[in-house]
Motif scaffolding. Structure first.
Motif, mmCIF file in Angstrom:
data_model
loop_
_atom_site.group_PDB
_atom_site.id
_atom_site.type_symbol
_atom_site.label_atom_id
_atom_site.label_comp_id
_atom_site.label_asym_id
_atom_site.label_seq_id
_atom_site.Cartn_x
_atom_site.Cartn_y
_atom_site.Cartn_z
ATOM 1 N N ALA A 198 0.829 -1.205 0.000
ATOM 2 C CA ALA A 198 0.000 0.000 0.000
ATOM 3 C C ALA A 198 0.866 1.259 0.000
ATOM 4 C CB ALA A 198 -0.930 0.000 1.208
ATOM 5 N N ALA A 199 2.013 1.194 0.667
ATOM 6 C CA ALA A 199 2.924 2.341 0.675
ATOM 7 C C ALA A 199 3.454 2.612 -0.727
ATOM 8 C CB ALA A 199 4.071 2.081 1.642
ATOM 9 N N MET A 200 3.791 1.558 -1.445
ATOM 10 C CA MET A 200 4.274 1.712 -2.816
ATOM 11 C C MET A 200 3.202 2.348 -3.698
ATOM 12 S SD MET A 200 6.150 -2.011 -2.927
ATOM 13 C CE MET A 200 6.484 -2.080 -4.680
ATOM 14 N N ALA A 201 1.954 1.906 -3.521
ATOM 15 C CA ALA A 201 0.859 2.481 -4.306
ATOM 16 C C ALA A 201 0.666 3.956 -3.973
ATOM 17 C CB ALA A 201 -0.429 1.699 -4.038
ATOM 18 N N ALA A 202 0.819 4.307 -2.683
ATOM 19 C CA ALA A 202 0.665 5.709 -2.284
ATOM 20 C C ALA A 202 1.758 6.573 -2.913
ATOM 21 C CB ALA A 202 0.716 5.817 -0.763
ATOM 22 N N ILE A 203 2.979 6.053 -2.981
ATOM 23 C CA ILE A 203 4.073 6.798 -3.614
ATOM 24 C C ILE A 203 3.774 7.023 -5.089
ATOM 25 C CG2 ILE A 203 6.482 6.641 -4.328
ATOM 26 C CD1 ILE A 203 7.067 5.279 -1.648
ATOM 27 N N ILE A 204 3.318 5.990 -5.751
ATOM 28 C CA ILE A 204 3.014 6.120 -7.182
ATOM 29 C C ILE A 204 1.900 7.136 -7.396
ATOM 30 C CG2 ILE A 204 2.045 4.872 -9.163
ATOM 31 C CD1 ILE A 204 3.689 2.426 -8.171
ATOM 32 N N ASP A 205 0.902 7.150 -6.521
ATOM 33 C CA ASP A 205 -0.161 8.169 -6.608
ATOM 34 C C ASP A 205 0.434 9.575 -6.470
ATOM 35 O OD1 ASP A 205 -2.116 6.276 -6.929
ATOM 36 O OD2 ASP A 205 -2.811 6.340 -4.841
ATOM 37 N N GLY A 206 1.339 9.737 -5.504
ATOM 38 C CA GLY A 206 1.969 11.041 -5.306
ATOM 39 C C GLY A 206 2.773 11.478 -6.513
ATOM 40 N N LEU A 207 3.511 10.556 -7.101
ATOM 41 C CA LEU A 207 4.289 10.873 -8.296
ATOM 42 C C LEU A 207 3.378 11.271 -9.458
ATOM 43 C CD1 LEU A 207 6.853 7.938 -8.198
ATOM 44 C CD2 LEU A 207 7.377 10.341 -7.771
ATOM 45 N N ALA A 208 2.302 10.516 -9.643
ATOM 46 C CA ALA A 208 1.378 10.814 -10.742
ATOM 47 C C ALA A 208 0.751 12.189 -10.564
ATOM 48 C CB ALA A 208 0.299 9.737 -10.820
ATOM 49 N N HIS A 209 0.396 12.525 -9.323
ATOM 50 C CA HIS A 209 -0.178 13.854 -9.058
ATOM 51 C C HIS A 209 0.847 14.949 -9.318
ATOM 52 C CE1 HIS A 209 -1.286 17.320 -6.517
ATOM 53 N NE2 HIS A 209 -2.510 17.038 -6.934
ATOM 54 N N ASP A 210 2.073 14.750 -8.835
ATOM 55 C CA ASP A 210 3.121 15.746 -9.070
ATOM 56 C C ASP A 210 3.353 15.959 -10.562
ATOM 57 O OD1 ASP A 210 3.621 16.283 -6.426
ATOM 58 O OD2 ASP A 210 5.325 14.928 -6.257
ATOM 59 N N ARG A 211 3.382 14.854 -11.275
ATOM 60 C CA ARG A 211 3.658 14.964 -12.710
ATOM 61 C C ARG A 211 2.535 15.714 -13.435
ATOM 62 N NH1 ARG A 211 4.928 10.007 -16.947
ATOM 63 N NH2 ARG A 211 6.052 11.312 -18.445
ATOM 64 N N ALA A 212 1.302 15.477 -13.011
ATOM 65 C CA ALA A 212 0.159 16.106 -13.679
ATOM 66 C C ALA A 212 -0.046 17.548 -13.250
ATOM 67 C CB ALA A 212 -1.103 15.299 -13.387
ATOM 68 N N VAL A 213 0.357 17.893 -12.027
ATOM 69 C CA VAL A 213 0.049 19.216 -11.483
ATOM 70 C C VAL A 213 1.313 20.069 -11.336
ATOM 71 C CG1 VAL A 213 -0.977 20.461 -9.547
ATOM 72 C CG2 VAL A 213 -1.995 18.309 -10.318
ATOM 73 N N ARG A 214 2.211 19.655 -10.454
ATOM 74 C CA ARG A 214 3.415 20.470 -10.200
ATOM 75 C C ARG A 214 4.303 20.588 -11.424
ATOM 76 N NH1 ARG A 214 7.199 18.800 -5.880
ATOM 77 N NH2 ARG A 214 7.986 20.890 -6.242
ATOM 78 N N PHE A 215 4.416 19.493 -12.177
ATOM 79 C CA PHE A 215 5.317 19.466 -13.330
ATOM 80 C C PHE A 215 4.544 19.434 -14.645
ATOM 81 C CE2 PHE A 215 7.599 17.526 -9.773
ATOM 82 C CZ PHE A 215 8.769 18.272 -9.770
#
Length: 287
Positions: A207-224
């Protein structure tokens, strides 16, 4: 004629001796303290011995380089180069950056200490970019300005397999660590802007790995959004575990080339073995 510039970072970047030599980047070995004795990463202790002693209950701590260590690193370079750019770990995680800046004031502007609020794989990227900019003739002032402006264009996520060392360092309470162990809670931590914060609590490493991937996907779509990025995996201990994590990230982001690095021992002192991390950062060469 352009000034010759030496690029120096510390081993918190995860750059190995071989990588540093190949790229002509210089490293400051970070101190790690085991059972009260000071060692220097990749100089007087390697990862095999470190994890062996960690598994056998060694008391581990970290420290920052002493003024003498910095002088011994900088002065030989100043006899060969006009200027030194030193990129240590974020000031938000250690007092070493501020101490280095105070010492650099004695060198008449020839030593530039950069706080670009990074560590681990994102700090590695900063050192590589700084070396590239020096090689194409950018001035030290231009490189420092770029690094300080670009530093926040990054984030790190890390999931730890054990809370014991975070308890020792005061990051979690003893009660919180005990509850987390019983409930198999794996906290996901985040570094943005150079400071360590809680990102999400999960049950189990999957579940921690999935949470990290969610965070990366959000960063890529929004911050970057609209910017090319690099995603780089990191891990502590078992390289096979690190490779499995890299492959998981590669499947999640098939359009990127995901590479991996072991986390430096000075970070493993806090995370323990079996931690999984990742950095996302703007890709200078992707523009």
């Amino acid at each position: 004629m352009s000034a010759s510039i030496a690029i120096v970072t510390d081993t918190n970047s995860g750059i190995s001796q071989e990588q540093a030599q190949a790229q002509n980047i210089y490293r400051m070995p970070m101190p790690v303290i085991l059972d009260g004795e000071v060692y220097f990463e990749d100089v007087t202790i390697d990862s095999t011995e470190f994890y062996y002693r960690l598994r056998n209950g060694a008391d581990v701590k970290t420290s920052q380089p002493s003024p003498g260590d910095l002088i011994e690193a900088w002065e030989p370079l100043l006899r060969r180069f006009d200027e030194v750019i030193y990129i240590p770990m974020s000031s938000g995680l250690s007092g070493g950056c501020d101490a280095a800046r105070m010492l650099a004031a004695d060198y008449d502007g020839r030593v530039h200490v950069v706080d670009n609020h990074r560590i681990s794989v994102t700090l590695r990227q900063s050192a590589m970019e700084a070396k590239y900019l020096a090689d194409i003739g950018r001035s030290a002032e231009e490189i420092v300005r770029y690094l300080e402006q670009d530093g926040p264009e990054s984030a790190i996520y890390i999931a730890v397999n054990t809370l014991e060392l975070l308890k020792k360092s005061g990051r979690v309470t003893a009660a919180g660590a005990a509850i987390g162990t019983v409930l198999q809670i794996k906290p996901v931590l985040q570094i943005q802007g150079g400071k360590l914060d809680a990102y999400r609590k999960t049950r189990g490493m999957k579940a921690a790995m999935a949470a990290i991937i969610d965070g990366l996907a959000h960063d890529r779509a929004v911050r970057f959004a609209g910017k090319p990025v690099i995603i780089r995996a990191a891990y502590t201990g078992d390289e096979e575990l690190g490779e499995q994590w890299r492959l998981t990230l590669q499947r999640a982001f098939p359009d990127l080339v995901i590479e991996k690095d072991p986390l430096p021992l000075s970070i493993a002192c806090h995370t323990g073995e079996g931690a999984l991390g990742v950095g996302i950062m703007r890709d200078m060469w992707g523009l």
